[in-house]
Design an enzyme around this catalytic site. Structure first.
Site, PDB file in Angstrom:
ATOM      1  NE  ARG A  91      -3.381  -0.254  -0.178  1.00  0.00           N
ATOM      2  CZ  ARG A  91      -4.537  -0.572  -0.720  1.00  0.00           C
ATOM      3  NH1 ARG A  91      -5.341   0.360  -1.132  1.00  0.00           N
ATOM      4  NH2 ARG A  91      -4.909  -1.805  -0.858  1.00  0.00           N
ATOM      5  CD  GLU A  96      -2.576   0.696  -4.407  1.00  0.00           C
ATOM      6  OE1 GLU A  96      -3.209   0.158  -5.328  1.00  0.00           O
ATOM      7  OE2 GLU A  96      -2.878   0.579  -3.200  1.00  0.00           O
ATOM      8  CB  SER A 106      18.707  13.471   1.755  1.00  0.00           C
ATOM      9  OG  SER A 106      19.575  12.491   2.293  1.00  0.00           O
TER      10      SER A 106
END
Length: 193
Positions: A139, A142, A165
């Protein structure tokens, strides 16, 4: 031996609806805060990852489970963020000599042995398959797939050309409860531009 229960008819003198029997009325039970704290589960080593993790992961997770400590418990004693502590356990973050000394004490691990295991550089990025198979990690992946270019565009507009960074970096996880009692995860990513 199975217990036998007989049905009471409404005509029986023993039958009384619960509402008429104050001694049996159900009441909401709220356990003491200390008991709730002890019910918290802790993260342990996912055995499917064990062969991809550095040796200190097994040592640290075994001691953590034996002491029944959460990452928050360890972080409070170590003086670091709980996500940073978890990253140390997975071999994804560097430790200082002070971290090793404190972890040795907190977890009851022999200092010399732990110092040897944590002496190397972090082993970043080798733990998981891409795309990830674990649902929560997928997730998060995603989210980057869906919002990655939007994040990039807004970051470039606000900060100019560059990258964030992941070394000069901090992160934290917080929990919010909304007015309806729903839990919300709040993940903050803070990186040097």
């Amino acid at each position: 031996m199975a217990a036998r229960f007989s049905r009471l008819s409404r005509a029986s003198p023993l039958f009384k609806p619960l509402a008429l029997r104050p001694s049996l009325q159900l009441q909401a039970f709220t356990p003491p805060k200390a008991a709730v704290a002890k019910l918290t589960t802790i993260s342990t080593l996912d055995t499917s990852l064990a062969d991809r993790l550095p040796i200190q992961s097994h040592t640290l997770f075994t001691a953590k489970a034996a002491k029944k400590l959460s990452f928050t418990d360890i972080a409070e004693q170590l003086g670091r963020n709980e996500v940073a502590v978890a990253a140390i356990f997975y071999g994804q973050a560097q430790t200082t000599p002070e971290d090793v000394e404190k972890l040795s004490s907190i977890l009851g691990i022999e200092h010399g042995a732990l110092e040897k295991q944590l002496a190397g550089f972090p082993f970043r990025g080798h733990v998981m398959d891409m795309p990830p198979k674990e649902p929560l990690i997928y997730r998060l992946y995603e989210i980057i797939q869906n919002y990655g270019y939007a994040y990039k565009a807004v970051l470039n507009e606000k900060l100019g050309d560059g990258i964030m960074s992941a070394i000069s970096f901090s992160t934290k996880v917080e929990k919010e409860i909304d007015k309806d009692g729903n839990k919300w995860a709040v993940i903050t990513l803070r990186g040097k531009w």
